[in-house]
Design a protein around this motif. Structure first.
Motif, PDB file in Angstrom:
ATOM      1  N   SER A 244       0.828  -1.202   0.000  1.00 40.58           N
ATOM      2  CA  SER A 244       0.000   0.000   0.000  1.00 40.58           C
ATOM      3  C   SER A 244       0.864   1.253   0.000  1.00 40.58           C
ATOM      4  O   SER A 244       0.571   2.215  -0.693  1.00 40.58           O
TER       5      SER A 244
ATOM      6  N   SER B 124       2.293   1.603  -3.445  1.00 37.36           N
ATOM      7  CA  SER B 124       1.248   2.058  -4.359  1.00 37.36           C
ATOM      8  C   SER B 124       0.965   3.537  -4.158  1.00 37.36           C
ATOM      9  O   SER B 124       0.768   4.267  -5.120  1.00 37.36           O
ATOM     10  N   ALA B 125       0.948   3.976  -2.915  1.00 34.45           N
ATOM     11  CA  ALA B 125       0.683   5.391  -2.636  1.00 34.45           C
ATOM     12  C   ALA B 125       1.758   6.264  -3.272  1.00 34.45           C
ATOM     13  O   ALA B 125       1.461   7.298  -3.861  1.00 34.45           O
TER      14      ALA B 125
ATOM     15  N   ASN C 112      -6.547   7.312  -8.994  1.00 31.88           N
ATOM     16  CA  ASN C 112      -6.794   6.971  -7.601  1.00 31.88           C
ATOM     17  C   ASN C 112      -5.513   7.207  -6.833  1.00 31.88           C
ATOM     18  O   ASN C 112      -4.419   7.132  -7.374  1.00 31.88           O
ATOM     19  N   GLN C 113      -5.692   7.570  -5.586  1.00 36.77           N
ATOM     20  CA  GLN C 113      -4.550   7.901  -4.742  1.00 36.77           C
ATOM     21  C   GLN C 113      -4.833   7.392  -3.340  1.00 36.77           C
ATOM     22  O   GLN C 113      -5.921   7.601  -2.799  1.00 36.77           O
ATOM     23  N   SER C 114      -3.870   6.722  -2.750  1.00 33.24           N
ATOM     24  CA  SER C 114      -4.035   6.186  -1.406  1.00 33.24           C
ATOM     25  C   SER C 114      -4.086   7.317  -0.380  1.00 33.24           C
ATOM     26  O   SER C 114      -3.310   8.262  -0.446  1.00 33.24           O
TER      27      SER C 114
ATOM     28  N   LYS D 145      -7.794   2.681   2.086  1.00 32.77           N
ATOM     29  CA  LYS D 145      -8.615   3.845   1.747  1.00 32.77           C
ATOM     30  C   LYS D 145      -8.001   4.602   0.577  1.00 32.77           C
ATOM     31  O   LYS D 145      -6.821   4.910   0.579  1.00 32.77           O
ATOM     32  N   LYS D 146      -8.825   4.915  -0.427  1.00 32.27           N
ATOM     33  CA  LYS D 146      -8.335   5.623  -1.612  1.00 32.27           C
ATOM     34  C   LYS D 146      -9.255   6.769  -1.986  1.00 32.27           C
ATOM     35  O   LYS D 146     -10.455   6.705  -1.774  1.00 32.27           O
TER      36      LYS D 146
ATOM     37  N   ARG E 162     -10.650   8.513  -5.233  1.00 31.14           N
ATOM     38  CA  ARG E 162     -10.828   8.097  -6.622  1.00 31.14           C
ATOM     39  C   ARG E 162     -11.468   9.220  -7.427  1.00 31.14           C
ATOM     40  O   ARG E 162     -12.274   9.977  -6.903  1.00 31.14           O
TER      41      ARG E 162
ATOM     42  N   SER F  14     -14.056   9.010  -1.803  1.00 38.31           N
ATOM     43  CA  SER F  14     -13.087   8.167  -1.127  1.00 38.31           C
ATOM     44  C   SER F  14     -13.820   6.930  -0.650  1.00 38.31           C
ATOM     45  O   SER F  14     -14.997   6.975  -0.319  1.00 38.31           O
TER      46      SER F  14
END
Length: 162
Positions: A15, A18-19, A107-109, A115-116, A118, A136
């Motif tokens: 995560s 990914s963020a 999308n962003q963490s 939790k994202k 979007r 979100s």
């Protein structure tokens, strides 16, 4: 039994990675402090810009809360779900190809786990407009916070649909 903590650690690392990779899509425009924190960064409202990758000439501006303090400074805090969106034509509109009727654009963490934030683009063919929705999500919650905006496209430029 000992593998369970390792699974959570792997999810947290994935995560966080990914963020970092998804945040690169956002351009930081600025921020304002909302609460002073003695240790670590202050709580803020940040403004970020996202250029639509399939629609040249459209940029979406998102304002959202960013948690400060020690946990915020370390990237461990969960940011609030509130966000606002305003998408605008910033140049001549053209399309890189046909668009889906509805497509997640970004999308962003917002937290280390799940939790994202979007952004989804929808095509309003009848009005020849692009509608952008931000929300979100969180794995265990319903009723996400959301905000919507629309960008009209000149009738001489029909929006290509897949």
């Amino acid at each position: 039994m000992k593998l369970l903590p390792l699974k959570f650690a792997a999810v947290a690392v994935f995560s966080a990675f990914s963020a970092c990779s998804l945040t690169a899509q956002a351009e930081n425009i600025g921020s304002v402090d909302t609460a002073f924190k003695l240790i670590g960064p202050d709580h803020k409202v940040v403004i970020e810009a996202y250029d639509d990758p399939k629609v040249n000439g459209v940029t979406c501006y998102i304002s959202r809360a960013k948690t400060g303090g020690i946990s915020g400074g370390l990237g461990l805090a969960e940011d609030k779900s509130d966000a606002s969106i305003a998408c605008r034509q910033v140049g001549p509109i053209s399309f890189t190809g046909p668009l889906k009727q509805q497509d997640e654009v970004f999308n962003q963490s917002l937290s280390i786990l799940f939790k994202k934030l979007r952004i989804v683009r929808m095509v309003d063919q009848k009005r020849n407009a692009l509608v952008y929705l931000t929300y979100s999500d969180k794995l265990i919650e319903g009723s996400p916070k959301n905000s919507v905006t629309a960008v009209p496209v000149d009738r001489s430029t029909p929006i290509p649909i897949k």
